[in-house]
Design a protein around this motif. Structure first.
Motif, mmCIF file in Angstrom:
data_model
loop_
_atom_site.group_PDB
_atom_site.id
_atom_site.type_symbol
_atom_site.label_atom_id
_atom_site.label_comp_id
_atom_site.label_asym_id
_atom_site.label_seq_id
_atom_site.Cartn_x
_atom_site.Cartn_y
_atom_site.Cartn_z
ATOM 1 N N ILE A 98 0.361 -1.411 0.329
ATOM 2 C CA ILE A 98 0.122 -0.041 -0.034
ATOM 3 C C ILE A 98 -0.052 1.577 0.070
ATOM 4 C CG2 ILE A 98 -1.993 1.069 1.283
ATOM 5 C CD1 ILE A 98 -2.636 -1.446 2.482
ATOM 6 N N ARG A 99 0.351 2.279 -1.098
ATOM 7 C CA ARG A 99 1.570 3.337 -0.729
ATOM 8 C C ARG A 99 0.644 4.554 -0.272
ATOM 9 N NH1 ARG A 99 3.127 3.673 -6.555
ATOM 10 N NH2 ARG A 99 5.200 2.393 -5.808
ATOM 11 N N ILE A 100 1.660 4.962 1.164
ATOM 12 C CA ILE A 100 0.567 6.450 1.697
ATOM 13 C C ILE A 100 1.332 7.219 1.492
ATOM 14 C CG2 ILE A 100 0.312 6.823 3.793
ATOM 15 C CD1 ILE A 100 -1.688 5.092 2.747
ATOM 16 N N HIS A 101 0.702 8.565 1.110
ATOM 17 C CA HIS A 101 1.100 9.692 0.893
ATOM 18 C C HIS A 101 1.616 10.821 2.008
ATOM 19 C CE1 HIS A 101 0.159 8.322 -3.069
ATOM 20 N NE2 HIS A 101 1.740 9.500 -3.586
ATOM 21 N N LEU A 102 2.557 11.093 2.662
ATOM 22 C CA LEU A 102 2.742 11.864 3.814
ATOM 23 C C LEU A 102 3.072 13.532 3.793
ATOM 24 C CD1 LEU A 102 2.528 12.257 6.998
ATOM 25 C CD2 LEU A 102 5.403 11.201 7.047
ATOM 26 N N GLY A 103 2.149 14.114 3.232
ATOM 27 C CA GLY A 103 2.608 15.630 3.685
ATOM 28 C C GLY A 103 3.505 15.861 5.317
ATOM 29 N N ILE A 104 4.351 17.075 4.772
ATOM 30 C CA ILE A 104 5.152 17.441 5.449
ATOM 31 C C ILE A 104 5.505 19.213 5.784
ATOM 32 C CG2 ILE A 104 6.213 15.365 5.934
ATOM 33 C CD1 ILE A 104 9.232 16.712 4.559
ATOM 34 N N CYS A 105 5.210 19.401 6.775
ATOM 35 C CA CYS A 105 5.212 21.193 6.629
ATOM 36 C C CYS A 105 6.655 21.772 6.080
ATOM 37 C CB CYS A 105 4.864 21.657 7.796
ATOM 38 S SG CYS A 105 5.708 21.101 9.212
ATOM 39 N N THR A 106 7.298 22.490 6.141
ATOM 40 C CA THR A 106 8.361 23.388 5.173
ATOM 41 C C THR A 106 9.242 23.611 6.463
ATOM 42 O OG1 THR A 106 6.948 24.770 4.058
ATOM 43 C CG2 THR A 106 8.808 25.514 4.211
ATOM 44 N N ASP A 107 9.287 23.666 8.100
ATOM 45 C CA ASP A 107 10.359 23.388 8.879
ATOM 46 C C ASP A 107 10.582 22.076 9.563
ATOM 47 O OD1 ASP A 107 9.917 26.333 8.522
ATOM 48 O OD2 ASP A 107 8.069 26.358 9.742
ATOM 49 N N SER A 108 10.064 21.182 8.694
ATOM 50 C CA SER A 108 9.953 19.034 9.417
ATOM 51 C C SER A 108 12.187 19.422 8.472
ATOM 52 C CB SER A 108 9.379 18.474 8.316
ATOM 53 O OG SER A 108 7.636 18.493 9.407
ATOM 54 N N ASP A 109 12.614 18.614 9.190
ATOM 55 C CA ASP A 109 13.401 17.446 8.825
ATOM 56 C C ASP A 109 13.123 16.551 8.045
ATOM 57 O OD1 ASP A 109 15.814 16.974 8.580
ATOM 58 O OD2 ASP A 109 17.117 17.179 10.711
ATOM 59 N N PRO A 110 14.212 17.001 6.851
ATOM 60 C CA PRO A 110 13.697 15.763 5.558
ATOM 61 C C PRO A 110 14.183 15.172 5.833
ATOM 62 C CG PRO A 110 14.067 17.515 4.581
ATOM 63 C CD PRO A 110 14.144 17.901 5.694
ATOM 64 N N SER A 111 15.333 14.976 6.573
ATOM 65 C CA SER A 111 16.362 14.580 6.811
ATOM 66 C C SER A 111 16.053 13.249 7.382
ATOM 67 C CB SER A 111 18.126 14.544 6.003
ATOM 68 O OG SER A 111 17.974 15.141 5.524
ATOM 69 N N PHE A 112 15.554 13.448 8.395
ATOM 70 C CA PHE A 112 15.077 13.103 9.213
ATOM 71 C C PHE A 112 13.603 11.976 9.213
ATOM 72 C CE2 PHE A 112 13.382 12.004 13.869
ATOM 73 C CZ PHE A 112 13.205 11.658 14.417
ATOM 74 N N LEU A 113 13.197 12.749 8.827
ATOM 75 C CA LEU A 113 11.767 11.396 8.609
ATOM 76 C C LEU A 113 11.991 10.663 7.407
ATOM 77 C CD1 LEU A 113 9.405 15.458 8.504
ATOM 78 C CD2 LEU A 113 9.677 13.461 10.449
ATOM 79 N N PHE A 114 13.176 10.718 6.869
ATOM 80 C CA PHE A 114 12.993 9.669 5.487
ATOM 81 C C PHE A 114 14.306 9.039 6.067
ATOM 82 C CE2 PHE A 114 15.705 7.858 2.464
ATOM 83 C CZ PHE A 114 14.899 7.497 1.938
ATOM 84 N N SER A 115 14.477 9.119 6.728
ATOM 85 C CA SER A 115 15.678 8.260 8.137
ATOM 86 C C SER A 115 14.478 7.019 8.999
ATOM 87 C CB SER A 115 16.580 8.798 9.059
ATOM 88 O OG SER A 115 16.380 9.463 9.924
ATOM 89 N N LEU A 116 13.169 8.055 9.475
ATOM 90 C CA LEU A 116 12.180 7.010 10.132
ATOM 91 C C LEU A 116 11.624 6.483 9.142
ATOM 92 C CD1 LEU A 116 10.554 9.550 12.202
ATOM 93 C CD2 LEU A 116 12.193 7.964 12.998
ATOM 94 N N ILE A 117 11.346 6.853 7.841
ATOM 95 C CA ILE A 117 10.259 6.026 7.132
ATOM 96 C C ILE A 117 11.449 5.240 6.510
ATOM 97 C CG2 ILE A 117 9.496 5.938 4.494
ATOM 98 C CD1 ILE A 117 8.327 8.172 6.411
ATOM 99 N N GLU A 118 12.699 4.557 6.642
ATOM 100 C CA GLU A 118 13.280 3.918 5.749
ATOM 101 C C GLU A 118 13.091 2.626 7.308
ATOM 102 O OE1 GLU A 118 17.083 5.064 3.597
ATOM 103 O OE2 GLU A 118 17.256 5.572 5.574
ATOM 104 N N GLU A 119 13.383 2.896 8.567
ATOM 105 C CA GLU A 119 13.125 2.623 9.833
ATOM 106 C C GLU A 119 11.938 1.881 9.356
ATOM 107 O OE1 GLU A 119 13.266 2.653 14.263
ATOM 108 O OE2 GLU A 119 14.209 4.252 13.107
#
Length: 331
Positions: A98-119
């Motif tokens: 299942i592909r889920i789209h997660l919208g993030i606000c401008t101030d979020s740290d994309p690198s950290f969030l991506f590391s969570l997604i990988e985990e």
């Protein structure tokens, strides 16, 4: 050759239940095992480990120093077992990715969030998370994204809003600016300074600053209204004092000396972030709720560390609230 107690998941489940209940019989009942067997299993676990995990002379049982060091990893171990069982069930049912789209606000740290997604991909490969920048509540409501991580608490009947983090805000300026115009020590001192502030839809304009439980209004000499990333750049270039920046955004500049904290710890009121998702989306994708719960906990842990490192880095004597609500000013 049989498995040892420390290789036995039931032993670690017993450990977790004893942390919660502090009593063998109740913990054994929670696991539907015999109390005598539970006692022997705990003894075997401590023998295998080479140390006691509970002080059994006290009632209820109390974790030893060594036991306290294990609890986080035990929770992670048992969470992994739960997630693996969920995955087994989905595979057995023949569920597809299942592909889920997660919208993030401008101030979020994309690198950290991506590391969570990988985990999380290792936990549940059947849920594929796509990060999309600069999307929010409206995009959840109109179906552009399945869920969003937004910098406020959303109140909508059709939307589940899960409070996630409280973001530490810090007032900063460049050393060059402060050398030129002096360092303000109180909110009243801003009458001689240029303030770099935020004025976005859904984001109240800063009219005062807080320190502990004290509040003071501000009347800067001049105000430039900018988004956070432009305000960060303007502050580094010596254009004024940024009042609305989250610590996570300024941490690197503070560490390298491009910015320094000002106003002796006075700061904009802390900001709340949340995860939002339509109820109908949760009903449609059964494993999305598991991801939201896991994601929220990981973000909370990350922000707690940001608070603690933020206090130390800014050399401010702010109170740090412990999980039981007490104030810890020792860090």
């Amino acid at each position: 050759m049989g498995i040892t107690a420390q290789e036995n998941l039931t032993a670690w489940k017993l450990f977790r239940e004893l942390v919660h209940y502090g009593e063998i019989t109740t913990a054994a009942n929670a696991l539907d095992i015999d109390a005598g067997n539970a006692s022997r299993l705990l003894t075997a676990l401590e023998r295998d480990l080479g140390f006691a995990v509970f002080d059994r002379t006290k009632r209820p049982f109390v974790l030893t120093r060594e036991g306290k060091q294990l609890i986080t990893n035990v929770e992670t171990l048992l969470e992994g077992e739960r997630n693996l069982k969920n995955l087994y069930r989905r595979v057995q049912k023949g569920e597809n990715v299942i592909r889920i789209h997660l919208g993030i606000c401008t101030d979020s740290d994309p690198s950290f969030l991506f590391s969570l997604i990988e985990e999380y991909a290792q936990i549940d490969p059947s849920l594929e998370i796509c990060l999309i920048d600069r999307l929010g509540l409206e995009d959840v409501q109109n179906g552009a994204v399945h869920l969003a991580y937004i910098p406020y608490l959303a109140k909508r009947q059709s939307v589940l809003c899960v409070p996630v983090t409280t973001v530490f805000m810090v007032s900063v300026a460049s050393p060059v600016y402060l050398e030129r115009l002096g360092r303000p020590k109180t909110p009243q001192d801003l009458k001689n300074h240029v303030a770099l502030q935020r004025n976005d839809p859904g984001y109240p304009v800063t009219t005062g600053l807080w320190k502990h439980n004290y509040y003071q209004a501000i009347e800067p000499k001049k105000v430039w209204y900018l988004d956070n990333h432009i305000a960060l750049r303007a502050a580094i270039e010596g254009k004024g004092i940024a009042l609305d920046l989250p610590f996570s955004l300024t941490e690197g500049a503070i560490k390298d000396g491009s910015l320094v904290p000002t106003l002796n710890g006075w700061h904009r009121q802390c900001w709340h972030y949340s995860l939002v998702c339509k109820y109908e989306t949760l009903h449609k994708y059964s494993n999305l709720g598991n991801f939201m719960e896991w994601f929220a906990l990981r973000l909370q842990n990350f922000e707690d560390l940001q608070w603690r490192s933020g206090y130390k880095l800014c050399h401010e004597d702010f109170p740090i609230f412990t999980p039981d609500g007490a104030v810890d000013e020792t860090l």
